[in-house]
Each structure stands twice: as structure tokens, then as C-alpha cells.
Motif scaffolding. Sequence first.
Motif, PDB file in Angstrom:
ATOM      1  N   ASP A  57      32.162  65.133  35.918  1.00 27.47           N
ATOM      2  CA  ASP A  57      33.331  64.185  34.798  1.00 27.47           C
ATOM      3  C   ASP A  57      34.155  63.504  35.587  1.00 27.47           C
ATOM      4  O   ASP A  57      34.948  64.276  36.661  1.00 27.47           O
ATOM      5  N   PRO A  58      34.024  62.195  35.730  1.00 26.49           N
ATOM      6  CA  PRO A  58      34.888  61.363  36.611  1.00 26.49           C
ATOM      7  C   PRO A  58      36.810  62.004  35.753  1.00 26.49           C
ATOM      8  O   PRO A  58      37.219  62.203  36.908  1.00 26.49           O
ATOM      9  N   LYS A  59      36.988  62.504  34.426  1.00 26.59           N
ATOM     10  CA  LYS A  59      37.971  63.105  34.588  1.00 26.59           C
ATOM     11  C   LYS A  59      38.744  64.018  35.429  1.00 26.59           C
ATOM     12  O   LYS A  59      39.632  64.972  36.344  1.00 26.59           O
ATOM     13  N   LEU A  60      37.676  65.109  35.406  1.00 23.89           N
ATOM     14  CA  LEU A  60      37.970  66.446  35.997  1.00 23.89           C
ATOM     15  C   LEU A  60      37.528  66.062  37.770  1.00 23.89           C
ATOM     16  O   LEU A  60      38.489  66.953  38.223  1.00 23.89           O
ATOM     17  N   ASP A  62      38.763  63.807  39.091  1.00 23.58           N
ATOM     18  CA  ASP A  62      40.272  63.374  39.634  1.00 23.58           C
ATOM     19  C   ASP A  62      41.264  64.235  39.678  1.00 23.58           C
ATOM     20  O   ASP A  62      42.413  64.497  40.565  1.00 23.58           O
ATOM     21  N   ALA A  63      41.341  65.330  38.314  1.00 23.57           N
ATOM     22  CA  ALA A  63      42.304  66.479  38.529  1.00 23.57           C
ATOM     23  C   ALA A  63      42.284  67.327  39.289  1.00 23.57           C
ATOM     24  O   ALA A  63      43.032  67.437  40.104  1.00 23.57           O
ATOM     25  N   GLU A  66      43.578  65.610  42.674  1.00 17.07           N
ATOM     26  CA  GLU A  66      44.878  65.546  42.613  1.00 17.07           C
ATOM     27  C   GLU A  66      45.298  67.259  42.796  1.00 17.07           C
ATOM     28  O   GLU A  66      46.113  67.369  43.725  1.00 17.07           O
ATOM     29  N   ASN A 129      44.981  70.100  33.726  1.00 13.90           N
ATOM     30  CA  ASN A 129      44.598  70.747  32.349  1.00 13.90           C
ATOM     31  C   ASN A 129      45.831  69.099  31.688  1.00 13.90           C
ATOM     32  O   ASN A 129      45.538  68.567  31.077  1.00 13.90           O
ATOM     33  N   GLN A 130      44.896  67.777  32.864  1.00 18.08           N
ATOM     34  CA  GLN A 130      45.835  66.038  33.375  1.00 18.08           C
ATOM     35  C   GLN A 130      47.330  66.520  32.486  1.00 18.08           C
ATOM     36  O   GLN A 130      47.532  65.554  32.060  1.00 18.08           O
ATOM     37  N   ARG A 132      48.369  68.183  30.285  1.00 19.97           N
ATOM     38  CA  ARG A 132      48.785  68.536  29.124  1.00 19.97           C
ATOM     39  C   ARG A 132      48.610  69.424  28.721  1.00 19.97           C
ATOM     40  O   ARG A 132      47.774  70.409  29.235  1.00 19.97           O
TER      41      ARG A 132
END
Length: 197
Positions: A57-60, A62-63, A66, A129-130, A132
Motif C-alpha cells: 500500500d503506497p500510503k503505508l 510512505d508511513a 517516514e 496513523n498518517q 490522524r
Amino acid sequence: MPVLRVAAVVACSAVALVVMTGCSQATTTESKPMEKATPSASASPVPERTAGVDAGDPKLADAFAERDAFFAEQGFTGNGPLKATTEAQRTLVQAQKEWTESKGGVWDDRSETVLLALGSDTCETGILNQHRVDGTTLKKLIASSPLAAQLIPKDATADQAALYERNIASMSVFSASYLCPADKEAWEAAFRTAYPG
């Protein structure tokens, strides 16, 4: 869920005093120590992927990138007790040390490790949790933390355990305000929601 990097904690009276009385930030209600626990702290950061997470998952992805960059920036990439190495960490430790000593506590290396580990775990949770976070996020963080579990004496009454939990959460949020200041307001709002009054 965050990857909690605290391997083992054996508490000491200085840490017990800090936990029982919270931290120097206005997010806690000061309380008198009810009893002395005897734990000390030793944290071992182990930056690993969370089991069951879709690393594709690209968002994960990235997380996780980070989070790994945060660990590297903070110097939390080795094993053993955590020591303040950055300016923000030194400022955090000094503020908490002065406050603890003003309450009659004794500050030591174990106290420093606990403070930095709590802040690091809180920042990591925010990152994964990006950014949030809310009261539920904070409650889950504290409930799933091996460090928090070891800082609460086994013989604590329900009321005492609740006070320990609140003050551990307060210390976590206070520490995170130095280590990941961009999330400071979100974590403080989460604390007010999770631990009103």
C-alpha cells in the motif's frame, strides 16, 4: 497499531514518582505519589514492520519510510537504553528533570530512557496513523504498550492503575510535543478527549 519498541522495563522509584505525578506539561492533574514501585527502564528500539500490514500500500509504504526517517533523525536505531542526543531531546529531558526534582524526585538514566521511549512510541503511532490521531488512538497506544504495562504496579488498585495510565499518557504526549512537534496539537486534543477532567 504501532510497533512498540520497548523491550523490557524494570521500574525504579524515580520513574514511579514521575509516572505517579505525571509531567511538567499542563495536560495532567498533579497527584501525590500513592506508593513507591520499584521499576527501572531499559528500552531497545527495534524498527520492524507491523505484522499483517500490506507493505505494498503506497500510503503505508510512505508511513513506514517516514517512521524509519524519524528513528534515524532521533538516533533511535540501535539497541539499549535511550539517551538524549538531539537538541529537542535534551530540552525535553531537562524540562522533565527540573520538574521531577522540583517535586522531590530523583532523575536518573532510567527516567530518561522511559521519557524518550514514551515519546518515540507516541510519535511512531502518529506517523503510522498518517498523523490522524484522537482519544481512541491514544488509549489504544497506552493499552498496548509493554512499557506502560510494566510501569503500572501489579498490586495497584483500579483507581491507582487509572491514575498511572493517565499520567503515562500525559508523559507520552508531553514527550511527543518535543520529538514530533507537528503533531503536538493533535496529541494534546487526543489527551483531553481520552482523559477528561
